[in-house]
Design a protein around this motif. Sequence first.
Motif, mmCIF file in Angstrom:
data_model
loop_
_atom_site.group_PDB
_atom_site.id
_atom_site.type_symbol
_atom_site.label_atom_id
_atom_site.label_comp_id
_atom_site.label_asym_id
_atom_site.label_seq_id
_atom_site.Cartn_x
_atom_site.Cartn_y
_atom_site.Cartn_z
ATOM 1 N N LEU A 2 -41.172 37.626 -16.743
ATOM 2 C CA LEU A 2 -42.290 37.407 -15.869
ATOM 3 C C LEU A 2 -43.753 37.111 -16.697
ATOM 4 O O LEU A 2 -44.024 37.947 -17.539
ATOM 5 C CB LEU A 2 -42.689 38.529 -14.935
ATOM 6 C CG LEU A 2 -41.510 38.813 -14.089
ATOM 7 C CD1 LEU A 2 -41.862 40.372 -13.254
ATOM 8 C CD2 LEU A 2 -41.081 37.710 -12.964
ATOM 9 N N SER A 3 -44.402 36.060 -16.448
ATOM 10 C CA SER A 3 -45.651 35.626 -17.152
ATOM 11 C C SER A 3 -46.515 35.628 -15.865
ATOM 12 O O SER A 3 -46.675 34.907 -14.947
ATOM 13 C CB SER A 3 -45.653 34.316 -17.814
ATOM 14 O OG SER A 3 -44.874 34.499 -18.827
ATOM 15 N N SER A 12 -47.288 39.365 -19.948
ATOM 16 C CA SER A 12 -45.924 38.771 -20.091
ATOM 17 C C SER A 12 -44.923 39.904 -20.432
ATOM 18 O O SER A 12 -45.062 40.980 -21.159
ATOM 19 C CB SER A 12 -45.909 37.733 -21.305
ATOM 20 O OG SER A 12 -46.459 36.665 -21.200
ATOM 21 N N THR A 72 -51.411 33.147 -11.036
ATOM 22 C CA THR A 72 -50.268 32.472 -11.305
ATOM 23 C C THR A 72 -49.423 33.297 -11.566
ATOM 24 O O THR A 72 -49.537 34.353 -12.488
ATOM 25 C CB THR A 72 -50.334 31.370 -12.290
ATOM 26 O OG1 THR A 72 -50.779 31.763 -13.582
ATOM 27 C CG2 THR A 72 -51.297 30.034 -11.829
ATOM 28 N N THR A 74 -45.235 33.226 -13.498
ATOM 29 C CA THR A 74 -43.965 32.355 -13.741
ATOM 30 C C THR A 74 -42.927 33.151 -13.907
ATOM 31 O O THR A 74 -42.813 34.132 -14.663
ATOM 32 C CB THR A 74 -44.257 31.364 -15.232
ATOM 33 O OG1 THR A 74 -45.453 30.391 -14.971
ATOM 34 C CG2 THR A 74 -43.167 30.352 -15.550
ATOM 35 N N VAL A 75 -41.744 32.844 -13.229
ATOM 36 C CA VAL A 75 -40.604 33.400 -13.334
ATOM 37 C C VAL A 75 -39.568 32.843 -14.057
ATOM 38 O O VAL A 75 -39.139 31.670 -13.714
ATOM 39 C CB VAL A 75 -40.062 33.815 -11.854
ATOM 40 C CG1 VAL A 75 -38.618 34.752 -11.799
ATOM 41 C CG2 VAL A 75 -41.091 34.628 -10.932
ATOM 42 N N THR A 76 -38.849 33.524 -14.976
ATOM 43 C CA THR A 76 -37.994 32.975 -15.706
ATOM 44 C C THR A 76 -36.622 33.719 -15.719
ATOM 45 O O THR A 76 -36.520 34.801 -15.592
ATOM 46 C CB THR A 76 -38.222 32.940 -17.567
ATOM 47 O OG1 THR A 76 -39.294 32.285 -17.501
ATOM 48 C CG2 THR A 76 -37.096 32.271 -18.130
ATOM 49 N N GLN A 80 -34.296 29.266 -16.678
ATOM 50 C CA GLN A 80 -34.783 28.103 -15.739
ATOM 51 C C GLN A 80 -36.141 28.929 -15.126
ATOM 52 O O GLN A 80 -36.041 30.338 -15.095
ATOM 53 C CB GLN A 80 -34.141 28.004 -14.462
ATOM 54 C CG GLN A 80 -32.656 27.042 -14.844
ATOM 55 C CD GLN A 80 -32.044 26.929 -13.649
ATOM 56 O OE1 GLN A 80 -32.125 27.417 -12.498
ATOM 57 N NE2 GLN A 80 -30.953 25.977 -13.616
ATOM 58 N N THR A 81 -37.428 28.128 -15.050
ATOM 59 C CA THR A 81 -38.499 28.777 -14.619
ATOM 60 C C THR A 81 -38.919 28.287 -13.206
ATOM 61 O O THR A 81 -38.868 27.041 -12.956
ATOM 62 C CB THR A 81 -39.708 28.513 -15.599
ATOM 63 O OG1 THR A 81 -39.793 27.169 -15.780
ATOM 64 C CG2 THR A 81 -39.265 28.940 -17.102
ATOM 65 N N ARG A 82 -39.668 28.924 -12.586
ATOM 66 C CA ARG A 82 -40.407 28.763 -11.307
ATOM 67 C C ARG A 82 -41.801 29.333 -11.507
ATOM 68 O O ARG A 82 -42.040 30.465 -11.593
ATOM 69 C CB ARG A 82 -39.788 29.031 -10.240
ATOM 70 C CG ARG A 82 -40.686 28.703 -8.804
ATOM 71 C CD ARG A 82 -39.507 28.736 -7.665
ATOM 72 N NE ARG A 82 -38.972 27.563 -7.781
ATOM 73 C CZ ARG A 82 -38.005 26.972 -6.665
ATOM 74 N NH1 ARG A 82 -37.963 27.861 -5.551
ATOM 75 N NH2 ARG A 82 -37.436 25.943 -6.405
ATOM 76 N N THR A 83 -42.759 28.462 -11.113
ATOM 77 C CA THR A 83 -44.319 28.911 -11.129
ATOM 78 C C THR A 83 -44.708 29.095 -9.608
ATOM 79 O O THR A 83 -44.769 28.101 -9.015
ATOM 80 C CB THR A 83 -45.177 28.192 -11.763
ATOM 81 O OG1 THR A 83 -44.645 28.075 -13.052
ATOM 82 C CG2 THR A 83 -46.704 28.540 -11.861
ATOM 83 N N GLY A 101 -45.222 25.758 -7.698
ATOM 84 C CA GLY A 101 -45.268 24.629 -8.563
ATOM 85 C C GLY A 101 -45.873 23.132 -8.444
ATOM 86 O O GLY A 101 -46.971 23.242 -7.725
#
Length: 264
Positions: A2-3, A12, A72, A74-76, A80-83, A101
């Motif tokens: 997680l960021s 992070s 924001t 960002t999930v990894t 694969q990532t999704r923001t 995103g």
Amino acid sequence: ALSIAFPQATVSLERREEGWHLVTPLTVRAEEPLVHQVLETLTPLQSERALVGSMEKPLVLADYGLEPPRGTMTVTQDSQTRTLLFGAPTAVGHNQYLKLGDAEAVFVISSRLFQMLDQPLEAFRSHELFHRDVWTVTQMTVTSDTVTYTLSKETGRWQLTAPLSDAADGPAVSALLSKLTALRIERFVTDQPTPEQVQGWGLDTPSSRISLGFGDQTPALELLIGNPIPEYPQQRYATHSDEATVYALADHRIKALLQDPQTL
């Protein structure tokens, strides 16, 4: 991973075999209950409404606090990532605008997730004092100005070995270990104390000292309790041998460990 980038903190986090860790701006254990709350909210993340523009009337992201976003994440997962882009609160209700995103739609979700993520760095750090299993302790020595005692676990049974030698009361020792696990970090004072601070906070000549042995090749652990904190008199400076960080611990939880040996 997680960021997270929000007004109060940018952090992070990364999942490892032994649990969640912060990797920026510090490399320390993460506060697992908070991370689990976030993950539970994301699985699934429900929206109350989806707003979609048209050719004649496209959505103006600035109207929803999304240009720029207010936060924001960002999930990894599996490379694969999704923001998630968090916008402004809605005019009514306890909701927030959200965009995924590059997707065009703007969603309306509960503001709970935003509030969960928009916290100071300290909230993401683990507040567990000990990262070892206290229930595997085989020896415990408590020393203070008023109380001194040693407990040892021999052949599966607890013995009081100082200041007198006698069988210990099993339930009383279990209650004591429960109080030990209840010690939680109230605040992080500093990660790099100077010698002057160590002396000024009474950690060079601690008022109480708790030593824990684990009976195998694991090194012993020593907790040092210093002076009361002037701005927070109900808390005391503390540190332990696993790391240099100085914490604030609740004074009443420390006193609960300073028992009369006769009660054990």
